[in-house]
Design an enzyme around this catalytic site. Structure first.
Site, PDB file in Angstrom:
ATOM      1  N   GLU A  10       1.807  -0.599  -5.002  1.00 40.72           N
ATOM      2  CA  GLU A  10       0.747   0.401  -5.385  1.00 40.72           C
ATOM      3  C   GLU A  10       1.455   1.904  -5.407  1.00 40.72           C
ATOM      4  OE1 GLU A  10      -3.310   2.704  -3.595  1.00 40.72           O
ATOM      5  OE2 GLU A  10      -1.417   2.124  -2.531  1.00 40.72           O
ATOM      6  N   ASP A  15       0.683  -1.211  -0.090  1.00 40.97           N
ATOM      7  CA  ASP A  15       0.112   0.052  -0.196  1.00 40.97           C
ATOM      8  C   ASP A  15       0.765   1.475  -0.140  1.00 40.97           C
ATOM      9  OD1 ASP A  15      -2.849   1.024   0.421  1.00 40.97           O
ATOM     10  OD2 ASP A  15      -1.681   1.982   2.249  1.00 40.97           O
TER      11      ASP A  15
END
Length: 582
Positions: free
Chosen positions: A295, A227
């Site tokens: 990401e 993330d």
């Protein structure tokens, strides 16, 4: 690479050479994102859980995906739907137990599905034991050195340390209160106030996350989606910045070159690559080709592919592709640029159209500006054309799944699910909604629980019919049982596309642009060959003819094709066709 070739009577230009179907799995895999709280609920409390996921793994195996990615299920106060982690080594009781996780992993592996889990290293929850210790220990302590605490500016420290803003809106700094009640230091949070950023210059932070990686690798996970992978390291001194913090939208200039972008001092700092080189070494200690997925909302593509150099991560989501509008020239440009950039570092391109952070592409493509990216859609906003959006989404998916590289699917897109665009604002739970001053509706609309059974309470999501967000009544038509075995359904289209992709080794394949003689066609058509599969997507308003050839046989189409009086196959508007050459 640019080489002219001929396939049958179709002339093409090679821009990406084929690889080996036996190469590492992550180079060509199709990976299905599971958002745990909205996938399937076994307990009946209206929130999806790990046993619910396990009960539906047969569905994913039948669908034909290679792996699943689980969004966070760690122990968390759920201030940001689990992306605020309080304990990285435990399962939140909302989702089950560590034993439930072990059962899920065992069942998935028995079905031939690999499992990637989310890791959230940019920040923790404010309920993490480290942050509680930091608040108790005070300024200058080793406990505070794990986070980004700073003294404020102004005569009494009443001003934030810099002018950064939060991704969710508002300032990126919150001031603490000392035990005696007086105002204290400030801490940085690029997201919600309950998500304090870690200081990745601290060796203790780095060591802790390497330990967390090993904890889950030892349990058998096949990789990690990272993330905010571009956000861990901040510029030295945390300087002021006049820009506005955001997860940068991908874009291309008119000439097809990637935009330069300006990530600001909080994103895409060179120091993040030292972190991922160390993590790569950790994963290399384990067998089975474990993978790291970035990401990273980074521009230009030349900087994005730095994350997937041979000693760093293995995949990086192609958000430039996700954010490209429904435009033939733009799509050709982003595909060409993406493959060229990835080829420079020997990495696969990782295609994606939807995820838990964006409006579903079924709805984005039904807007007046097809492919535009609003931050959520509410009842008073422009409403997508649901039928048009689905038609384009089916075409876009067939185009994506025919491209060489890996691909990600977001749960429910195999059903053609649209965004929930009429969700009552009072029910919204995304912190972006209130932190933006109720101007950005956020991500709840793409996170509504899935419909499994058309005539069951809650569409079969939960045995009690409960659902943490309400499902639209219209979703009965999208339920899995209403589509399974139904010719032409979106579910069956996905199943057949995944079967053909696997049979023809498209993920490890090549890409040759079809050379068109009609200059106007370049504004309407995306046409290419991958190995011996010919792909044509008609984005124009009028039908187009497939090449007349005795060696071209239609394999699959996203919509109904027609035939002219002379036997020519016509491809309608907003339709993609796969044909076999030879």
């Amino acid at each position: 690479m640019s080489t002219n070739t001929t396939l049958g009577n179709i002339t093409t230009t090679l821009v990406h050479a084929a690889g080996s179907p036996s190469a590492e799995w992550w180079r060509h895999a199709v990976i299905y994102q599971v958002y745990p709280r909205s996938f399937a609920d076994a307990s009946g409390d209206g929130i999806g859980d790990l046993p619910g996921i396990t009960s539906k793994l047969d569905h994913l195996a039948r669908l034909g995906v290679d792996a699943i990615w689980l969004s966070p299920f760690y122990r968390s106060p759920q201030a940001d739907a689990g992306y605020d982690v309080a304990d990285y080594r435990d399962v939140d009781p909302l989702f089950g137990t560590l034993a439930d996780c072990d059962v899920l992993l065992e069942r998935a592996h028995r079905l031939g599905l690999r499992v990637i889990i989310d890791l959230v290293p940019n920040h923790t929850s404010d309920e993490h034991v480290w942050f509680r210790a930091a608040l108790a220990a005070g300024p200058g302590s080793p406990e505070r050195a794990r986070y980004l605490f700073r003294d404020g500016k102004g005569e009494h420290g009443e001003l934030a340390p810099n002018n950064w803003t939060s991704i969710f809106g508002g300032p990126a700094w919150t001031r603490t209160t000392d035990p005696d009640g007086r105002p204290g230091q400030w801490y940085l949070h690029l997201f919600d106030t309950r998500q304090p950023d870690l200081d990745w210059t601290n060796p203790e932070v780095r060591g802790e996350f390497e330990s967390i990686l090993r904890f889950w690798l030892d349990r058998g996970v096949d990789g990690f989606r990272i993330d905010v992978a571009h956000g861990l390291v901040k510029a030295p001194g945390l300087p002021d910045w006049d820009g506005e913090a955001s997860m940068i939208e991908g874009s291309l200039d008119d000439d097809g070159s990637t935009a330069t972008g300006d990530s600001g001092p909080m994103f895409d700092q060179d120091g993040v690559h030292d972190v991922y080189r160390a993590w790569h070494r950790v994963l290399a200690e384990y067998d089975g080709d474990r993978a790291l997925v970035a990401e990273a909302w980074v521009e230009p593509l030349a900087r994005l592919v730095r994350y997937v150099r041979s000693d760093e991560m293995h995949q990086a989501f192609n958000f430039s592709f996700l954010t490209t509008h429904w435009d033939a020239a733009a799509l050709r440009a982003v595909v060409t640029a993406s493959l060229a950039a990835s080829d420079e570092v020997g990495a696969p391109t990782t295609w994606v159209l939807s995820n838990h952070d964006v409006v579903r592409h079924t709805s984005r493509l039904g807007l007046a500006e097809p492919g535009s990216r609003p931050n959520g859609i509410g009842a008073v906003d422009e409403q997508p054309d649901e039928q048009l959006g689905l038609r384009r989404a089916r075409a876009a998916t067939l185009l994506m799944l025919a491209l060489p590289g890996s691909a990600y699917l977001y749960q429910g897109e195999e059903l053609g699910l649209p965004e929930h665009t009429a969700l009552d604002d009072d029910l919204r739970q995304d912190p972006a909604w209130w932190r933006s001053g109720y101007t950005e509706r956020g991500r709840d609309g793409c996170r509504v629980p899935l419909p499994w059974v058309a005539d069951a309470p809650g569409f079969g999501f939960s045995p009690t019919g409960a659902a943490w967000l309400p499902q639209p009544d219209s979703w009965a038509a999208y339920a899995l049982d209403a589509q399974r075995g139904t010719r032409g359904s979106t579910y069956e289209l996905y199943r057949e596309a995944l079967r053909l992709r696997r049979d023809f080794h498209l993920g490890s394949g090549s890409l040759c642009w079809v050379d068109g003689s009609d200059q106007d066609a370049t504004t309407r058509v995306v046409a290419f060959a991958n190995r011996d599969v010919y792909v044509v997507a008609n984005l124009g308003a009028e039908p187009i003819a497939l090449p007349r050839s005795d060696t071209l046989h239609v394999l699959l189409a996203s919509g109904e094709l027609t035939t002219s009086d002379d036997g020519t196959i016509l491809v309608p508007s907003d339709t993609t066709v796969w044909g076999r050459l030879g």
